[in-house]
Design a protein around this motif. Structure first.
Motif, PDB file in Angstrom:
ATOM      1  N   PHE A  38      48.114  27.948  47.322  1.00  0.00           N
ATOM      2  CA  PHE A  38      46.730  27.624  46.967  1.00  0.00           C
ATOM      3  C   PHE A  38      46.604  27.855  45.461  1.00  0.00           C
ATOM      4  O   PHE A  38      46.462  28.981  45.001  1.00  0.00           O
ATOM      5  N   ILE A  39      46.676  26.777  44.702  1.00  0.00           N
ATOM      6  CA  ILE A  39      46.702  26.861  43.244  1.00  0.00           C
ATOM      7  C   ILE A  39      45.291  27.018  42.686  1.00  0.00           C
ATOM      8  O   ILE A  39      44.373  26.298  43.088  1.00  0.00           O
ATOM      9  N   VAL A  40      45.139  27.962  41.763  1.00  0.00           N
ATOM     10  CA  VAL A  40      43.894  28.129  41.010  1.00  0.00           C
ATOM     11  C   VAL A  40      44.183  27.773  39.551  1.00  0.00           C
ATOM     12  O   VAL A  40      44.900  28.497  38.872  1.00  0.00           O
ATOM     13  N   PRO A  41      43.634  26.649  39.035  1.00  0.00           N
ATOM     14  CA  PRO A  41      43.911  26.249  37.657  1.00  0.00           C
ATOM     15  C   PRO A  41      43.008  26.981  36.663  1.00  0.00           C
ATOM     16  O   PRO A  41      42.388  26.376  35.785  1.00  0.00           O
ATOM     17  N   ALA A  42      42.941  28.288  36.812  1.00  0.00           N
ATOM     18  CA  ALA A  42      42.090  29.135  35.975  1.00  0.00           C
ATOM     19  C   ALA A  42      42.581  30.571  36.120  1.00  0.00           C
ATOM     20  O   ALA A  42      43.408  30.880  36.988  1.00  0.00           O
ATOM     21  N   GLY A  43      42.047  31.471  35.282  1.00  0.00           N
ATOM     22  CA  GLY A  43      42.470  32.857  35.299  1.00  0.00           C
ATOM     23  C   GLY A  43      41.899  33.640  36.466  1.00  0.00           C
ATOM     24  O   GLY A  43      41.072  33.145  37.230  1.00  0.00           O
ATOM     25  N   THR A  44      42.344  34.890  36.590  1.00  0.00           N
ATOM     26  CA  THR A  44      41.863  35.756  37.660  1.00  0.00           C
ATOM     27  C   THR A  44      40.448  36.247  37.353  1.00  0.00           C
ATOM     28  O   THR A  44      40.059  36.396  36.195  1.00  0.00           O
ATOM     29  N   GLY A  45      39.685  36.480  38.413  1.00  0.00           N
ATOM     30  CA  GLY A  45      38.353  37.056  38.269  1.00  0.00           C
ATOM     31  C   GLY A  45      37.237  36.054  38.098  1.00  0.00           C
ATOM     32  O   GLY A  45      36.066  36.402  38.227  1.00  0.00           O
ATOM     33  N   GLY A  46      37.568  34.802  37.789  1.00  0.00           N
ATOM     34  CA  GLY A  46      36.544  33.776  37.624  1.00  0.00           C
ATOM     35  C   GLY A  46      36.061  33.241  38.955  1.00  0.00           C
ATOM     36  O   GLY A  46      36.529  33.636  40.028  1.00  0.00           O
ATOM     37  N   GLY A  47      35.111  32.295  38.895  1.00  0.00           N
ATOM     38  CA  GLY A  47      34.512  31.769  40.118  1.00  0.00           C
ATOM     39  C   GLY A  47      35.503  31.077  41.027  1.00  0.00           C
ATOM     40  O   GLY A  47      35.479  31.263  42.253  1.00  0.00           O
ATOM     41  N   ALA A  48      36.398  30.252  40.450  1.00  0.00           N
ATOM     42  CA  ALA A  48      37.381  29.542  41.266  1.00  0.00           C
ATOM     43  C   ALA A  48      38.343  30.525  41.926  1.00  0.00           C
ATOM     44  O   ALA A  48      38.687  30.384  43.109  1.00  0.00           O
ATOM     45  N   ASP A  49      38.781  31.519  41.170  1.00  0.00           N
ATOM     46  CA  ASP A  49      39.703  32.517  41.699  1.00  0.00           C
ATOM     47  C   ASP A  49      39.047  33.311  42.822  1.00  0.00           C
ATOM     48  O   ASP A  49      39.656  33.538  43.878  1.00  0.00           O
ATOM     49  N   GLN A  50      37.796  33.708  42.634  1.00  0.00           N
ATOM     50  CA  GLN A  50      37.105  34.478  43.664  1.00  0.00           C
ATOM     51  C   GLN A  50      36.921  33.663  44.939  1.00  0.00           C
ATOM     52  O   GLN A  50      37.100  34.173  46.050  1.00  0.00           O
ATOM     53  N   MET A  51      36.572  32.373  44.785  1.00  0.00           N
ATOM     54  CA  MET A  51      36.388  31.543  45.969  1.00  0.00           C
ATOM     55  C   MET A  51      37.711  31.324  46.688  1.00  0.00           C
ATOM     56  O   MET A  51      37.781  31.401  47.925  1.00  0.00           O
ATOM     57  N   VAL A  71      47.582  32.537  47.211  1.00  0.00           N
ATOM     58  CA  VAL A  71      46.854  32.137  46.006  1.00  0.00           C
ATOM     59  C   VAL A  71      47.744  32.344  44.778  1.00  0.00           C
ATOM     60  O   VAL A  71      48.330  33.415  44.596  1.00  0.00           O
ATOM     61  N   ILE A  72      47.844  31.313  43.940  1.00  0.00           N
ATOM     62  CA  ILE A  72      48.661  31.368  42.726  1.00  0.00           C
ATOM     63  C   ILE A  72      47.822  30.872  41.557  1.00  0.00           C
ATOM     64  O   ILE A  72      47.334  29.732  41.577  1.00  0.00           O
ATOM     65  N   HIS A  94      52.135  21.198  51.675  1.00  0.00           N
ATOM     66  CA  HIS A  94      51.997  22.660  51.751  1.00  0.00           C
ATOM     67  C   HIS A  94      51.481  23.210  50.436  1.00  0.00           C
ATOM     68  O   HIS A  94      51.906  24.273  49.967  1.00  0.00           O
ATOM     69  N   LYS A  95      50.565  22.471  49.836  1.00  0.00           N
ATOM     70  CA  LYS A  95      50.017  22.879  48.549  1.00  0.00           C
ATOM     71  C   LYS A  95      48.590  22.365  48.436  1.00  0.00           C
ATOM     72  O   LYS A  95      48.305  21.193  48.673  1.00  0.00           O
TER      73      LYS A  95
END
Length: 336
Positions: A38-51, A71-72, A94-95
């Motif tokens: 589950f790719i997050v194209p942003a840093g940790t702690g932001g809205g996308a990462d939290q969701m 989550v990566i 699978h991504k």
């Protein structure tokens, strides 16, 4: 007066009603046979990462998938690293990737060989709000007081935001044009870091999403001045200082004619089949039915809009064109 517009919520609601929320089981023809990235194209702690991490936790707790989901974070190049990874993974279902407005802004600003059609749409999970925040120790209690202070010292006030030439900076430029002011925009890697910088007084204001600043608001470290939506938020439960999200006035009602919401959507790899997409849609519908998801929506004051299929693809295509116009107006297009 510069105005940043967003398609009306009524249209979105009508689409949701027309589409319906009835759950239909995914085809038994396909399901993951190994862990899903589950790719997050942003840093940790932001809205996308939290969701993304909330979705991961819900799937694990309620055993909604036989395989695990991992989550990566791939935030390099304003998220371009993550998008290009998924683009290059054709026919590997699978991504997944969770997107924000950098789905549109990153390729426009950087010129990387990527566009939303390089992915396969799965589902819009919600739309995210933006709030104008200041440090709670500042004297500003209204947008007017804040703008008056900015005007007194042009260019001195620092606006912190996630990334460069992305949604936070688009809103900042629109704010400047709407008020005839000038600020210094300071980019950071994610919304979590942006919130910390505001608490530490390293920036003077931010336009963080609610979920990115709610902890600092509860701690009475930051103060919301207005929300960049056409109407007040529908949440009435008190969050901080006996104030609810719904008590925050709209920016427009405070004389700041700027509106903007952001996609929180899920895509998968190019070449994904209907069975594969249907499987993930079914899982995500079950995610949305859990109490943990409802808690996230309430705490983050999300616009709880859900779309799949042709409606979702059409919405994304319209947003892509809108962002092309916004980026051009702000002077953010690659080579501009």
């Amino acid at each position: 007066m510069s105005t940043l517009r967003y398609p009306g919520a009524g249209i979105l609601a009508a689409l949701c009603v027309a589409q319906g929320f009835a759950s239909h089981p995914a085809s038994a023809a396909w399901e993951p046979t190994r862990p899903v990235e589950f790719i997050v194209p942003a840093g940790t702690g932001g809205g996308a990462d939290q969701m993304a991490r909330t979705i991961q936790g819900i799937i694990t707790k309620h055993q909604l998938m036989k395989q695990s989901i991992v989550v990566i974070n791939k935030s390099g190049g304003a998220g371009g690293e993550g998008f290009l990874d998924v683009k290059a993974s054709r026919n590997n279902p699978h991504k997944l990737i969770i997107t924000l407005s950098n789905l549109f802004t990153t390729p426009l600003a950087t010129g990387i060989p990527f566009g939303w059609k390089d992915l396969t749409p799965v589902a819009m999970m919600a739309l995210d709000e933006f709030v104008l925040w200041v440090n709670a120790e500042t004297p500003y209690k209204s947008v007017k007081e804040y703008i008056d202070a900015v005007k007194k010292e042009p260019g001195k006030f620092k606006m912190g935001g996630t990334g460069s030439k992305q949604e936070d900076q688009i809103i900042t430029v629109a704010l400047e044009k709407a008020t005839g002011t000038k600020m210094t925009y300071i980019p950071f890697r994610g919304g979590g870091e942006v919130a910390v910088q505001l608490v530490g007084k390293h920036v003077d204001s931010t336009v963080n999403n609610p979920i990115e600043a709610v902890a600092q608001w509860r701690a009475s470290s930051v103060r919301p001045l207005c929300v960049f939506d056409s109407k007040p938020l529908p949440y009435t439960e008190k969050v901080a200082n006996n104030t609810a999200w719904g008590d925050i006035p709209t920016c427009k009602s405070q004389g700041l004619d700027v509106e903007y919401l952001m996609l929180r959507g899920i895509f998968t790899v190019p070449g994904a089949t209907k069975d594969q997409v249907d499987y993930y849609v079914d899982v995500l519908k079950k995610v949305r039915e859990t109490p943990e998801w409802k808690t996230l929506m309430n705490e983050g004051a999300f616009n709880n809009t859900f779309m799949t299929g042709a409606d979702y693809a059409k919405w994304v295509e319209t947003e892509d064109k809108r962002h092309q116009a916004l980026m051009k107006e702000a002077g953010f297009l690659a080579g501009q």
